[in-house]
Design a protein around this motif. Sequence first.
Motif, mmCIF file in Angstrom:
data_model
loop_
_atom_site.group_PDB
_atom_site.id
_atom_site.type_symbol
_atom_site.label_atom_id
_atom_site.label_comp_id
_atom_site.label_asym_id
_atom_site.label_seq_id
_atom_site.Cartn_x
_atom_site.Cartn_y
_atom_site.Cartn_z
ATOM 1 N N PRO A 5 -28.932 -31.744 -18.785
ATOM 2 C CA PRO A 5 -29.501 -33.034 -18.370
ATOM 3 C C PRO A 5 -30.173 -32.913 -17.015
ATOM 4 N N ASP A 6 -31.098 -33.842 -16.765
ATOM 5 C CA ASP A 6 -31.774 -33.838 -15.470
ATOM 6 C C ASP A 6 -30.785 -34.141 -14.360
ATOM 7 N N ILE A 7 -31.047 -33.602 -13.202
ATOM 8 C CA ILE A 7 -30.200 -33.828 -12.038
ATOM 9 C C ILE A 7 -30.974 -34.705 -11.060
ATOM 10 N N LYS A 8 -30.599 -35.959 -10.987
ATOM 11 C CA LYS A 8 -31.363 -36.895 -10.163
ATOM 12 C C LYS A 8 -31.228 -36.609 -8.687
ATOM 13 N N ALA A 9 -30.135 -35.965 -8.320
ATOM 14 C CA ALA A 9 -29.943 -35.684 -6.898
ATOM 15 C C ALA A 9 -31.051 -34.835 -6.343
ATOM 16 N N ASN A 10 -31.645 -33.983 -7.181
ATOM 17 C CA ASN A 10 -32.716 -33.118 -6.701
ATOM 18 C C ASN A 10 -33.973 -33.926 -6.408
ATOM 19 N N ALA A 11 -34.154 -35.031 -7.137
ATOM 20 C CA ALA A 11 -35.365 -35.815 -6.946
ATOM 21 C C ALA A 11 -35.236 -36.785 -5.778
ATOM 22 N N THR A 12 -34.011 -37.225 -5.515
ATOM 23 C CA THR A 12 -33.840 -38.246 -4.493
ATOM 24 C C THR A 12 -33.427 -37.689 -3.147
ATOM 25 N N SER A 13 -32.956 -36.439 -3.093
ATOM 26 C CA SER A 13 -32.498 -35.873 -1.836
ATOM 27 C C SER A 13 -33.680 -35.563 -0.938
ATOM 28 N N PRO A 14 -33.536 -35.702 0.386
ATOM 29 C CA PRO A 14 -34.622 -35.359 1.305
ATOM 30 C C PRO A 14 -34.899 -33.866 1.277
ATOM 31 N N HIS A 15 -36.155 -33.520 1.525
ATOM 32 C CA HIS A 15 -36.519 -32.122 1.571
ATOM 33 C C HIS A 15 -35.931 -31.478 2.824
ATOM 34 N N PRO A 16 -35.477 -30.229 2.735
ATOM 35 C CA PRO A 16 -34.947 -29.561 3.926
ATOM 36 C C PRO A 16 -36.047 -29.318 4.941
ATOM 37 N N SER A 17 -35.671 -29.327 6.205
ATOM 38 C CA SER A 17 -36.638 -29.115 7.274
ATOM 39 C C SER A 17 -37.057 -27.653 7.329
ATOM 40 N N ARG A 18 -38.191 -27.436 7.972
ATOM 41 C CA ARG A 18 -38.665 -26.063 8.140
ATOM 42 C C ARG A 18 -37.675 -25.250 8.967
ATOM 43 N N ARG A 19 -37.035 -25.896 9.945
ATOM 44 C CA ARG A 19 -36.067 -25.183 10.774
ATOM 45 C C ARG A 19 -34.931 -24.622 9.928
ATOM 46 N N SER A 20 -34.414 -25.413 8.995
ATOM 47 C CA SER A 20 -33.304 -24.942 8.167
ATOM 48 C C SER A 20 -33.743 -23.818 7.242
ATOM 49 N N LEU A 21 -34.923 -23.954 6.646
ATOM 50 C CA LEU A 21 -35.405 -22.924 5.726
ATOM 51 C C LEU A 21 -35.688 -21.616 6.456
ATOM 52 N N VAL A 22 -36.306 -21.716 7.635
ATOM 53 C CA VAL A 22 -36.557 -20.510 8.424
ATOM 54 C C VAL A 22 -35.235 -19.914 8.917
ATOM 55 N N GLY A 23 -34.291 -20.775 9.291
ATOM 56 C CA GLY A 23 -32.983 -20.280 9.687
ATOM 57 C C GLY A 23 -32.302 -19.503 8.578
ATOM 58 N N LEU A 24 -32.422 -19.991 7.328
ATOM 59 C CA LEU A 24 -31.847 -19.271 6.191
ATOM 60 C C LEU A 24 -32.561 -17.941 5.981
ATOM 61 N N ASP A 25 -33.892 -17.925 6.164
ATOM 62 C CA ASP A 25 -34.638 -16.660 6.084
ATOM 63 C C ASP A 25 -34.048 -15.618 7.031
ATOM 64 N N TRP A 26 -33.914 -16.009 8.289
ATOM 65 C CA TRP A 26 -33.489 -15.039 9.303
ATOM 66 C C TRP A 26 -31.996 -14.742 9.226
ATOM 67 N N PHE A 27 -31.217 -15.687 8.711
ATOM 68 C CA PHE A 27 -29.802 -15.379 8.510
ATOM 69 C C PHE A 27 -29.633 -14.291 7.456
ATOM 70 N N THR A 28 -30.366 -14.404 6.348
ATOM 71 C CA THR A 28 -30.277 -13.357 5.328
ATOM 72 C C THR A 28 -30.811 -12.025 5.868
ATOM 73 N N PHE A 29 -31.824 -12.091 6.750
ATOM 74 C CA PHE A 29 -32.375 -10.877 7.350
ATOM 75 C C PHE A 29 -31.328 -10.169 8.204
ATOM 76 N N PHE A 30 -30.740 -10.892 9.157
ATOM 77 C CA PHE A 30 -29.787 -10.257 10.072
ATOM 78 C C PHE A 30 -28.458 -9.942 9.390
ATOM 79 N N LEU A 31 -28.065 -10.733 8.408
ATOM 80 C CA LEU A 31 -26.831 -10.421 7.684
ATOM 81 C C LEU A 31 -26.976 -9.104 6.932
ATOM 82 N N ALA A 32 -28.155 -8.864 6.367
ATOM 83 C CA ALA A 32 -28.397 -7.572 5.722
ATOM 84 C C ALA A 32 -28.321 -6.436 6.735
ATOM 85 N N ASP A 33 -28.809 -6.682 7.953
ATOM 86 C CA ASP A 33 -28.675 -5.686 9.020
ATOM 87 C C ASP A 33 -27.213 -5.336 9.246
#
Length: 409
Positions: A5-33
């Motif tokens: 079934p469709d998940i309405k939470a995905n449609a109504t939830s606010p989009h994540p900020s660029r800061r959070s998405l970039v933070g996740l990028d660099w967290f995965t980068f340094f965690l791999a280090d």
Amino acid sequence: MTQFPDIKANATSPHPSRRSLVGLDWFTFFLADVQTGFGPFVAVYLTTAQWTQQDIGFILSITGIIGLLGRMPGGALVDAARSERNVAAIAVVCIGISALMLAAWPLFPLVFLSTVLSSSANCVLAPAIGAISLGLVGHFAIGPRLGRNARFASLGTVVAAAAMGVGGYFFSSRSVFIITALLLGPTLIALWQIRSGEVDPTRAHGGSKPLVHPEQNLLRLALNGPLLAFAVCNLLFQLANAAMLPLMGSILTMRSANWATVLIAACIIVPQLIVAALSPWVGRRADKWGRRPLLLIGFGALPLRCLLFAYMPDPSFVVFEQILDGISAAVLGVLVPLVVADISRNTGRFNLAQGVIGTAVGIGAALSTSFAGYVSDHSGSQSAFLDLAAIAACGFAFVLFVMPETRPR
């Protein structure tokens, strides 16, 4: 295909900020280090300290055993946690401490304790990253997000492997673990850029609404045929794969101790460059082609790599043979959490389901290093690689004939 079934939470939830998405990028980068310092580099470090292959295999098997015992509790812990970000931070600190313990002295008690600590931390890091990603973007965007995670993780591994290879060559193999500990700071800084308020806890746990009868969802998960089939596939893959590079690292160390760290670094860098290039493409193709065609590519590359290691172990060839490892890693790095998200959707047990797969991975990894080390000591490294190739072929066959398609309609 599985229909959800469709998940309405995905449609109504606010989009994540660029800061959070970039933070996740660099967290995965340094965690791999941080995580790069363990595995093959441990084998090189202990070989230079005059440890036997059987003892090294035992220590490496501890990682798999802890993974076997801790993956499901680790996933359940992330499902129960109020903040996935805090859980990840504690785990990263534990890995930094274990790296310092390894660097202090290669005595058995310290090496054993360090292995237990780092392996326990890894039991919660994988589900925590998956939960943070799913909580930020939701099911409909998780494929491309996982591809981006895999790309940054691969780039981080490349940078860390290069730095550790240079440090091991010009200083000593102990410097690898000092570098690992120093990377603790930037890893935590990147993690704290992810705004906890933007990680939707319902989505992060794989549920579209709060669980009314959680015991029913646990039963559904335990009896889920696709999840069990996928667990067996991953067990067979890791049973063949986990010992490959550590065993080759020991072989290269005995042939050329001065160049062993550099060669191992190259064997890590080459596949990670492939992963960085292919992972976003894999995330996009998985939505268009489905999951199984890509899984067959990833699983099919492993038996071929085993055969090449057995018959072409020369260092000049081994680095290029690692291209196949990059193909497998690109596929599984994206599709393992993606298939788990498909299977566990609307159960509220996404991270526990990741723990089930992690347990299967732990079983395979624990048996792989001890098995390969024993065969290598008694029958030679070529026999060990051929046995691993046979196991890898069984994993490919299981994906081909048993594993269903899980892509939602």
